[in-house]
Design a protein around this motif. Sequence first.
Motif, PDB file in Angstrom:
ATOM      1  N   LYS A  13      93.351  77.727  59.753  1.00  0.00           N
ATOM      2  CA  LYS A  13      92.517  78.472  60.388  1.00  0.00           C
ATOM      3  C   LYS A  13      92.640  80.094  60.261  1.00  0.00           C
ATOM      4  CE  LYS A  13      92.655  79.528  65.251  1.00  0.00           C
ATOM      5  NZ  LYS A  13      93.005  79.146  66.781  1.00  0.00           N
ATOM      6  N   ASN A  15      91.127  82.987  61.984  1.00  0.00           N
ATOM      7  CA  ASN A  15      90.845  83.934  63.151  1.00  0.00           C
ATOM      8  C   ASN A  15      91.931  83.810  64.145  1.00  0.00           C
ATOM      9  OD1 ASN A  15      89.566  81.166  63.477  1.00  0.00           O
ATOM     10  ND2 ASN A  15      88.844  82.013  65.554  1.00  0.00           N
ATOM     11  N   GLU A  17      91.575  85.229  67.212  1.00  0.00           N
ATOM     12  CA  GLU A  17      90.795  85.181  68.338  1.00  0.00           C
ATOM     13  C   GLU A  17      89.426  84.263  68.410  1.00  0.00           C
ATOM     14  OE1 GLU A  17      89.913  88.847  70.194  1.00  0.00           O
ATOM     15  OE2 GLU A  17      91.806  89.559  69.780  1.00  0.00           O
ATOM     16  N   ASP A  18      88.742  83.645  69.122  1.00  0.00           N
ATOM     17  CA  ASP A  18      87.667  82.959  69.028  1.00  0.00           C
ATOM     18  C   ASP A  18      86.592  83.658  68.202  1.00  0.00           C
ATOM     19  OD1 ASP A  18      88.684  80.565  70.281  1.00  0.00           O
ATOM     20  OD2 ASP A  18      87.716  81.050  72.274  1.00  0.00           O
ATOM     21  N   ASN A  58      83.624  74.309  65.787  1.00  0.00           N
ATOM     22  CA  ASN A  58      83.861  74.433  67.108  1.00  0.00           C
ATOM     23  C   ASN A  58      85.156  74.411  67.606  1.00  0.00           C
ATOM     24  OD1 ASN A  58      83.819  73.995  70.136  1.00  0.00           O
ATOM     25  ND2 ASN A  58      82.024  72.591  70.213  1.00  0.00           N
ATOM     26  N   SER A  59      85.548  75.601  68.475  1.00  0.00           N
ATOM     27  CA  SER A  59      86.834  75.814  68.927  1.00  0.00           C
ATOM     28  C   SER A  59      87.653  74.670  69.634  1.00  0.00           C
ATOM     29  CB  SER A  59      86.765  77.218  69.837  1.00  0.00           C
ATOM     30  OG  SER A  59      86.537  78.279  69.067  1.00  0.00           O
ATOM     31  N   GLU A  60      86.748  74.071  70.158  1.00  0.00           N
ATOM     32  CA  GLU A  60      87.268  72.737  70.833  1.00  0.00           C
ATOM     33  C   GLU A  60      88.250  71.925  70.032  1.00  0.00           C
ATOM     34  OE1 GLU A  60      84.209  70.795  73.108  1.00  0.00           O
ATOM     35  OE2 GLU A  60      83.693  72.680  74.169  1.00  0.00           O
ATOM     36  N   THR A  62      90.806  71.380  67.596  1.00  0.00           N
ATOM     37  CA  THR A  62      91.832  72.394  67.207  1.00  0.00           C
ATOM     38  C   THR A  62      92.681  71.761  66.100  1.00  0.00           C
ATOM     39  OG1 THR A  62      93.243  71.023  68.753  1.00  0.00           O
ATOM     40  CG2 THR A  62      92.275  73.192  69.553  1.00  0.00           C
ATOM     41  N   THR A  92      82.020  79.199  70.996  1.00  0.00           N
ATOM     42  CA  THR A  92      82.805  79.687  70.057  1.00  0.00           C
ATOM     43  C   THR A  92      83.352  78.759  69.018  1.00  0.00           C
ATOM     44  OG1 THR A  92      84.894  79.340  71.398  1.00  0.00           O
ATOM     45  CG2 THR A  92      83.889  81.182  72.026  1.00  0.00           C
ATOM     46  N   CYS A  93      83.751  79.344  67.852  1.00  0.00           N
ATOM     47  CA  CYS A  93      84.082  78.756  66.729  1.00  0.00           C
ATOM     48  C   CYS A  93      85.319  79.312  66.227  1.00  0.00           C
ATOM     49  CB  CYS A  93      83.170  78.630  65.670  1.00  0.00           C
ATOM     50  SG  CYS A  93      81.460  77.952  65.921  1.00  0.00           S
ATOM     51  N   ASP A  94      86.000  78.537  65.517  1.00  0.00           N
ATOM     52  CA  ASP A  94      87.223  78.681  64.621  1.00  0.00           C
ATOM     53  C   ASP A  94      86.830  78.702  63.354  1.00  0.00           C
ATOM     54  OD1 ASP A  94      89.171  78.982  66.639  1.00  0.00           O
ATOM     55  OD2 ASP A  94      89.680  77.078  66.727  1.00  0.00           O
TER      56      ASP A  94
END
Length: 134
Positions: A13, A15, A17-18, A58-60, A62, A92-94
Amino acid sequence: MDLTRYKVIQNTKINCEDFIFVDPQHLKHPLPPLVSVENFISAGGVPTLKIRATLYINSEFTQNPIVSVPTLKETSLEIYFDYDYTEDTPETCDVWYVEIDYYSTDVTQIKEVISYLRNVDPETSRGTKTGVGD
């Protein structure tokens, strides 16, 4: 003797921040991978493809996306990046960077790499076709 194997060099990953898209209503999720491909000869003299992918997930979700075993189909190499998240458009995305070295005596026959970001539950995907240059 055909030597075919792959090695995931990096799956990270990138980023802190989101990541938020400025105009998300015009995006269709999942977003297809952004991919580049480079031909080279490895230190051991084996033809190699360096495949670099940027994934927006999707940031959900992980956990790192799973890199499935690349599959050679005639002159195309197919790669799936698997993840698991809801079908709703994410707020938000990662951003994930994945780098793969694909070693094979057949590398010179590969004309394109087709990569897919695949949601495994329920199964949906979006793909990208990337040409292989000399």
